[in-house]
Scaffold this active site. Structure first.
Site, PDB file in Angstrom:
ATOM      1  N   ASP A  63      17.001  31.410 -12.645  1.00 56.37           N
ATOM      2  CA  ASP A  63      17.574  32.085 -11.541  1.00 56.37           C
ATOM      3  C   ASP A  63      19.747  30.984 -12.010  1.00 56.37           C
ATOM      4  O   ASP A  63      19.216  29.952 -12.152  1.00 56.37           O
ATOM      5  CB  ASP A  63      17.825  32.063 -10.173  1.00 56.37           C
ATOM      6  CG  ASP A  63      17.193  30.640  -9.808  1.00 56.37           C
ATOM      7  OD1 ASP A  63      16.924  30.217 -10.667  1.00 56.37           O
ATOM      8  OD2 ASP A  63      15.868  31.290  -8.927  1.00 56.37           O
ATOM      9  N   ASN A 132       9.700  28.839   2.048  1.00 61.23           N
ATOM     10  CA  ASN A 132       9.198  30.516   2.868  1.00 61.23           C
ATOM     11  C   ASN A 132       8.659  31.633   2.179  1.00 61.23           C
ATOM     12  O   ASN A 132       8.332  32.490   2.480  1.00 61.23           O
ATOM     13  CB  ASN A 132      10.341  31.098   3.603  1.00 61.23           C
ATOM     14  CG  ASN A 132      11.131  31.587   1.409  1.00 61.23           C
ATOM     15  OD1 ASN A 132      11.168  31.359   1.052  1.00 61.23           O
ATOM     16  ND2 ASN A 132      12.334  32.198   2.205  1.00 61.23           N
ATOM     17  N   HIS A 134       8.739  31.865  -1.232  1.00 59.81           N
ATOM     18  CA  HIS A 134      10.223  32.429  -2.243  1.00 59.81           C
ATOM     19  C   HIS A 134       9.467  31.746  -3.671  1.00 59.81           C
ATOM     20  O   HIS A 134       9.018  31.200  -3.678  1.00 59.81           O
ATOM     21  CB  HIS A 134      11.556  32.563  -1.823  1.00 59.81           C
ATOM     22  CG  HIS A 134      11.700  30.950  -2.700  1.00 59.81           C
ATOM     23  ND1 HIS A 134      12.792  30.178  -1.559  1.00 59.81           N
ATOM     24  CD2 HIS A 134      12.438  30.897  -3.293  1.00 59.81           C
ATOM     25  CE1 HIS A 134      13.356  29.520  -2.172  1.00 59.81           C
ATOM     26  NE2 HIS A 134      13.272  29.343  -2.426  1.00 59.81           N
ATOM     27  N   GLU A 139      13.675  36.003  -2.212  1.00 59.75           N
ATOM     28  CA  GLU A 139      13.181  35.945  -0.549  1.00 59.75           C
ATOM     29  C   GLU A 139      11.564  37.148  -0.577  1.00 59.75           C
ATOM     30  O   GLU A 139      11.436  37.683  -0.857  1.00 59.75           O
ATOM     31  CB  GLU A 139      14.331  35.763   0.106  1.00 59.75           C
ATOM     32  CG  GLU A 139      15.325  35.713  -0.671  1.00 59.75           C
ATOM     33  CD  GLU A 139      14.930  33.790  -0.139  1.00 59.75           C
ATOM     34  OE1 GLU A 139      14.658  33.433   0.636  1.00 59.75           O
ATOM     35  OE2 GLU A 139      16.218  32.957  -0.574  1.00 59.75           O
TER      36      GLU A 139
END
Length: 255
Positions: A63, A132, A134, A139
């Site tokens: 990313d 969370n 990811h 996400e």
């Protein structure tokens, strides 16, 4: 799926590096999927200590932030250059990072996805996991078959990454990320996780339901996943649950 549990975060780097070194020795022109972040970065430091020729290796980063100026020290292009390409002696021309400064980030994302395919796909993809759930910057709510694309960063993710920037307001709000579907096409997934703060999300990802609420749970559907976790991160895993094989490892593991 196999999980190696080691005593310390430093040991996760050593064990994961042993796995990567074995891959490169067996395939000197291997295509590596490169992750940044607190857990994966020690892997590259440990890998640099192995006597393995990385000159023919090709790398694709997971990313990149959208909108950071070229050369920004916290861009993943710069992190990969410092921590991976230079440290391991990779050919810079064979290491790719999404173009977060492209005039059309959506097209840049599509082009990046296509470049991975042209390279023959990823042999082994290094991964971390966010609080969370990811992986990369997929996400919660990301489609399990998603491709490389522009993604809005969750506030929890921006808060976690604020430690790398002068101010929380400096953390970008968007990124280009490999999609879950893209990641799942890698032939081998190597997830590295450290810390008690990741124990709950790791258990949810590996032994909970497969759901878009926890994007990392899609790893349960991959045929070849290796997890290297320190004892704190693995503390909530249930041995034998969900077909997960939990092993205590030393720093000489290679798979």
């Amino acid at each position: 799926m196999e999980i190696f549990v080691v005593p310390t975060p430093a040991a996760t780097g050593s064990v994961a590096a042993g796995i990567l070194a074995a891959v490169v020795r067996s395939k000197p022109d291997a295509v590596l999927g490169l992750a940044t972040g607190g857990s994966p970065l020690p892997v590259y430091r440990a890998l640099a200590e192995h006597s393995v020729d990385m000159g023919a290796v090709r790398g694709f980063a997971l990313d990149e932030y959208v909108g950071l100026p070229a050369g920004h020290p916290e861009s993943y292009a710069e992190v990969v250059r410092r921590e991976v390409t230079e440290r391991l002696g990779l050919d810079p021309a064979r290491v790719s990072v999404p173009d977060g400064g492209a005039p059309d980030p959506q097209q840049a994302a599509a082009d990046y996805d296509a470049a991975i395919s042209r390279a023959g796909g990823i042999d082994i993809q290094i991964l971390g996991i966010g609080h969370n759930g990811h992986i990369a910057f997929n996400e919660p709510g990301s489609a399990l078959d998603s491709r490389t694309r522009v993604e809005n960063l969750a506030e929890r993710t921006r808060e976690a990454n604020a430690r790398y920037f002068a101010s929380p307001a400096d953390v970008p709000t968007q990124c280009i990320t490999q999609g879950l579907g893209t990641i799942m096409e890698a032939r081998h997934l190597l997830l590295v996780v450290n810390g008690a703060d990741k124990a709950g999300v790791l258990a949810a990802a590996l032994q909970g339901p497969v759901t878009t609420d926890c994007p990392a749970s899609v790893l349960q559907r991959h045929p070849h996943v290796t997890v290297v976790a320190d004892e704190a991160a693995a503390s909530k895993l249930l041995p034998g649950s969900g077909g997960v094989n939990v092993r205590v490892a030393d720093t000489a593991v290679g798979v």
